[in-house]
Write a protein that holds these residues in place. Sequence first.
Motif, PDB file in Angstrom:
ATOM      1  N   LYS B 523       0.829  -1.212   0.000  1.00 25.47           N
ATOM      2  CA  LYS B 523       0.000   0.000   0.000  1.00 25.47           C
ATOM      3  C   LYS B 523       0.855   1.250   0.000  1.00 25.47           C
ATOM      4  CE  LYS B 523      -2.561  -1.164   3.361  1.00 25.47           C
ATOM      5  NZ  LYS B 523      -3.419  -1.072   4.520  1.00 25.47           N
ATOM      6  N   ALA B 570      -6.652 -10.930  -7.988  1.00 28.23           N
ATOM      7  CA  ALA B 570      -5.706 -10.364  -7.023  1.00 28.23           C
ATOM      8  C   ALA B 570      -4.307 -10.316  -7.622  1.00 28.23           C
ATOM      9  CB  ALA B 570      -5.705 -11.192  -5.743  1.00 28.23           C
ATOM     10  N   LYS B 573      -3.979  -7.526  -9.976  1.00 26.76           N
ATOM     11  CA  LYS B 573      -3.822  -6.257  -9.239  1.00 26.76           C
ATOM     12  C   LYS B 573      -2.390  -6.077  -8.772  1.00 26.76           C
ATOM     13  CE  LYS B 573      -7.649  -3.922  -7.961  1.00 26.76           C
ATOM     14  NZ  LYS B 573      -8.932  -4.258  -7.442  1.00 26.76           N
TER      15      LYS B 573
ATOM     16  N   ARG C 108     -12.655  -2.758   1.135  1.00 23.67           N
ATOM     17  CA  ARG C 108     -13.014  -2.343  -0.236  1.00 23.67           C
ATOM     18  C   ARG C 108     -13.888  -3.442  -0.797  1.00 23.67           C
ATOM     19  NH1 ARG C 108      -7.599  -1.143  -0.212  1.00 23.67           N
ATOM     20  NH2 ARG C 108      -7.133  -2.940  -1.538  1.00 23.67           N
ATOM     21  N   GLU C 109     -15.162  -3.191  -0.741  1.00 22.35           N
ATOM     22  CA  GLU C 109     -16.103  -4.296  -0.889  1.00 22.35           C
ATOM     23  C   GLU C 109     -16.061  -4.944  -2.260  1.00 22.35           C
ATOM     24  OE1 GLU C 109     -19.465  -2.224   0.610  1.00 22.35           O
ATOM     25  OE2 GLU C 109     -18.871  -2.579   2.684  1.00 22.35           O
ATOM     26  N   GLU C 111     -13.589  -5.707  -3.909  1.00 25.40           N
ATOM     27  CA  GLU C 111     -12.492  -6.655  -4.026  1.00 25.40           C
ATOM     28  C   GLU C 111     -12.625  -7.847  -3.091  1.00 25.40           C
ATOM     29  OE1 GLU C 111      -8.726  -4.535  -3.795  1.00 25.40           O
ATOM     30  OE2 GLU C 111      -9.764  -2.849  -4.744  1.00 25.40           O
ATOM     31  N   CYS C 112     -13.568  -7.790  -2.173  1.00 25.51           N
ATOM     32  CA  CYS C 112     -13.715  -8.855  -1.173  1.00 25.51           C
ATOM     33  C   CYS C 112     -14.177 -10.136  -1.849  1.00 25.51           C
ATOM     34  CB  CYS C 112     -14.725  -8.419  -0.123  1.00 25.51           C
ATOM     35  SG  CYS C 112     -15.118  -9.716   1.059  1.00 25.51           S
ATOM     36  N   CYS C 152      -6.334 -11.232   5.428  1.00 25.39           N
ATOM     37  CA  CYS C 152      -7.061 -11.040   4.173  1.00 25.39           C
ATOM     38  C   CYS C 152      -6.212 -11.491   2.994  1.00 25.39           C
ATOM     39  CB  CYS C 152      -7.458  -9.582   3.986  1.00 25.39           C
ATOM     40  SG  CYS C 152      -8.324  -9.338   2.432  1.00 25.39           S
ATOM     41  N   ASP C 155      -6.028  -8.649   0.267  1.00 21.40           N
ATOM     42  CA  ASP C 155      -5.560  -7.351   0.723  1.00 21.40           C
ATOM     43  C   ASP C 155      -6.563  -6.231   0.439  1.00 21.40           C
ATOM     44  OD1 ASP C 155      -3.780  -5.725   1.941  1.00 21.40           O
ATOM     45  OD2 ASP C 155      -2.650  -5.270   0.126  1.00 21.40           O
ATOM     46  N   CYS C 156      -7.789  -6.477   0.818  1.00 19.00           N
ATOM     47  CA  CYS C 156      -8.807  -5.466   0.495  1.00 19.00           C
ATOM     48  C   CYS C 156      -9.264  -4.686   1.716  1.00 19.00           C
ATOM     49  CB  CYS C 156     -10.002  -6.113  -0.213  1.00 19.00           C
ATOM     50  SG  CYS C 156     -10.986  -7.109   0.895  1.00 19.00           S
ATOM     51  N   ASP C 158      -8.467  -1.727   4.417  1.00 21.41           N
ATOM     52  CA  ASP C 158      -7.638  -0.566   4.725  1.00 21.41           C
ATOM     53  C   ASP C 158      -7.903  -0.140   6.153  1.00 21.41           C
ATOM     54  OD1 ASP C 158      -6.510  -0.267   2.213  1.00 21.41           O
ATOM     55  OD2 ASP C 158      -8.341   0.684   1.457  1.00 21.41           O
TER      56      ASP C 158
END
Lengths: 342, 597, 197
Positions: B523, B570, B573, C108-109, C111-112, C152, C155-156, C158
């Motif tokens: 991030k 993923a 990304k 971040r819905e 991406e879930c 996770c 990685d969604c 934050d």
Amino acid sequence: MISITSPHTVGQNSVSKVMFTLVAALVPGYACLIYIFGWGYLVNALIAVTVAVALEALILVLRKRPVGFFLKDGSIIVTALLLACALPPIVPWWLVAIGSGIAVIFAKHLFGGLGQNPFNPAMVAYALLLVSLPVLMTSRWANVDVLPSFADALTISFGHLDKGLDAFTGATPLDHYKLNIGRLTADNVLQDPIYGAFAAKGWMQINLAFLVGGLVLLALRIITWHIPVSLLASILVMSVLFGSDGDAFVPTSLHLFSGSTMLAAFFIATDPVTAATSNKGKLVYGAGIGLLIYIIRTWGNYPDATAFAVLLMNFSAPLIDHYTRPRVYGHSKAVKGFKNDG
Amino acid sequence: MTQAPHIIARSRVWSIPGGVHPEQHKAESNQSAIEPVPLPSELWLPLSMHIGSPAIPVVKVGDTVCKGDLIARSQSGISASIHAPTSGRVVAIEDHVYAHESGFKQPAICIESDGLDIWRQQKPWHNWREQSVEDIVARIHDGGITGMGGASFPTDVKYRNKHAPIHTLLVNAAECEPYITADDRLIRERAEDILHGAAICRHLLGARTILIGIEDNKPEAISAFEVAAKRLGLDITLAVVPTKYPSGGEKQLIQLTTGLEVPKGGLPSDIGLVCQNVGTLYQIYRTVVFDEPLISRVTTITGQAIERPGNYEALIGTSIETLLNHAGAHLKKADRVIMGGPMMGFALPDITAPLVKATNCLLAPTKKEIPPPIIDNPCIRCGMCEQACPAGLLPQQLHWASKNRLLDEAELHSIDDCIECGACAYVCPSRIPLVQYFRYAKGEIKQERADQLASDRARVRFENRQARLDREKAEKEQRRKARAEAAAKALAEKQAKEGSNEEPKEDPIKAALERAAAKRDAKNTTTETQNPEQLKDIAEKAKAKFEKATQRLLDAEKEGSEMVPALRKAAGKLEEKYHSAEKAYQAAMKEQENVSP
Amino acid sequence: MLTAIITLFILAAIFGALLGFASIKFKPEGNPIIEDINNILPQTQCGQCGHPGCRPYAQAIADGEPINKCPPGGEATIQALADLLDVEPLPLDAEHGEEKGKQVAIIREAECIGCTKCIQACPVDAILGAAKQMHTVIESECTGCDLCVEPCPVDCIDIVPVQTTIRQWHKSKPLTLPEIIATDRPTQRINEEEHAA
């Protein structure tokens, strides 16, 4: 840098205005002291103020505080003047200087400076001098009839203590009365030349002068009536209760208009930093000082008792504050003590 | 109106402790009549300009609205609706500058005026007495009326939640703040309307008395009330209180006019009173009788930086800058622009903020008139603040407590009862910003209480979860035991038979888990790091992660896991992230080379 | 002489008996200090102190562990603990993290993938969702503990700082003289304060 916040309009009052009004209100008392006991008071006042201001500046520098900003408030001048008018007039300069030093360093700045000291600085200094140098502190009022000139007063202060002065009255009228009443009757004691028509010669005028200054402070709302009134009332009540027998106790008139009574009531006990805060608290605080003054004067070893009475009540001020909070709007009763249980 | 017998009585006046006498400065603005402000081209209406929940927009960008149309509906509970102050088009619903000390922006609706100012259809109730109490209260609610004295509390709530029978409607006409004359002028010019509003409120409350509390520095307003009452045939009681700040505070006015005190934590209705500002009563009249919602108000614009100080009737949502300019402000001369009076108002961080329902005064003083604050001296405990406090508090003790963040001590000294009137700071010889200290301490106490509640809740949730996990574990254990027993039984029965033992499938989720930690760091690529070293590091990490993710994806594909699409996404990304990190690193390197040849 | 010694012995015996009786009679139930400590801890249940939750850390503090291992509570918590336990406040132990202010987790819905890993990790049950369904954080219950981020797989999640709203905002404490004087010098701390103000 200073954030703008309500209220935007503020009154024109300031700490230095308060302090310099206090100085001005001390003038009649000082004038009277000098008129009656000679220039020694002026010399003492000058020494006290000079030393106090210099030490204050020095300590502000050491404490890394802005010197000009804090000197401007004038509080140290008030402290020095109060100390000087409590001291006897004919004392060596170093005694005054030590007194100022104690007031500034130990009683004021070691506690954090203006507004933080729990004890009245002038009275701390006075009490320390009194217990350390009892002879110098109690026997140095010149005979009322033989007044030294200003030059003499300076000479006396800086070295030649007894120059040109043969007579000291060893004791103040309060002391004199207490010492002699054991073996004489009231009428006999009052024959002594130090007593006037109503109270003691000279001391009466001095007290009246301080009373005038105090009334000015009241009129200008620098102080409130609570402390002086309760202090004087408690001395009055005590001396009327016990002193109705003039052959055993000091009469009321001497209590009220001799010694430092008016100075204490209007200038020393009213020092806001060390007094109780609420109106009710001030009443208790003032009454306590009056009571202690009477007790120490009557049954204690010291001729006058302001310093000890004030210091003892300084101790009690926080406790008084806890139990004399005013009732807040909408509350059924005032919150007392240290815990809020409702 | 019929000519009924009427009484105009003068009532006894009690006293309040403390108070101060700041310079009035009322004459500057109360000499001229209320002047309407020309229609502005654009109006911004904040959704939350009242106490309580914000209103919810019922219009979309592009909608056309008529004057008085509802544009945002109040939520249930304490809230107030917002109406279009003029006809035009909704051009934006977004965060906009708001009149608040914090300078935070707030969601607002922007209406572009069409210049026609066409009213929606109105249903006047000239004979409002024929309507039911509920209908009238509903109209007050729908009209979006809030207290106009400055607090902006939704008015209808006072008529819905009555704790005790109300005997008196107390009309607050004291207006004790210096400079402000909006109520004074309103009374002088529209006393009849105000009393009409008072009659409506008395009717709603079932109260007996209309008690008007007014300071003795407004003789014209007092006689205006008397004349109006005579014309309307209305019984009123006038309580003319001596001019002293803060006699216009609700609690203080109640004490002055009735000798009663609102109990701690209570409301005026607990002692049978409802207090209403004259501006609010006027608005109630306009809304109930003429069906005009709250879309405009009278505001005093004054101060020495204003060329034509006076009272102006302006639409809610007009930019404050526009208003000031209309009144001829020399903004360069003004040290600050204060919304509200000089005692309790606040300096606007941005004067482009819109006029809100609570704006009773805009004060633009010069530096000479209201000097900037000076450095404060230490507190000398002189006690003048205590003499000035109208609530009977000990401000210097509160100051110690607030300064040292001794919140318990502050609460012990009843900081909650401070009305922030500023009388203490006004008299303080040390010029200590006492009110700011108290507001700080109050805010901290509020915050601490909220935090404590949140942490208590978190603890309960944690403990409950812990208990649940333990229970589940115990149940699982039991089930496992039962199964084991059954299996042992079965094994004993069918010893001869053998079953194939499948290897446990690897959990694809677990597989994905391992790189989550590394991912979290990724991030940082989007954050402000500009150092090439760091960028390189990030790029390398991103690359490693991408490779790892690809590997996981391949594994999952081999196993035919249902998570494949998600993992693929993923991985995609992460690839993107890796590339962008790489790019950023390259760019940074290049830049560095350029900078240091 | 002898009388004095005997008297002293008798007195010692009486007081000893009294103390012994008092220690049995007034023995505190459990250890209330743990509850008090736990009340001060911020209940984020984040485990940054190295203990699985706030209560275990409270227990550990009662057993003598340092009081400076709680980054979410920060200085305020350390100060409160120091006051309660009458010990010197220590600076926050950087090993366990920095004080960051209040935070909240946001999923971040889009991406879930609905794996429920974060739900299992959440110590206060503040995440809603079911297998293969999108998850979401109940923000008002989230303590911002960070524990859901790690598990996770995509990685969604934050962790973002909580924004002060206009209703939460309040006046900052006025600067006192030494601070105002200090503003004449461009120091780091004052610049920060200016930003805050």
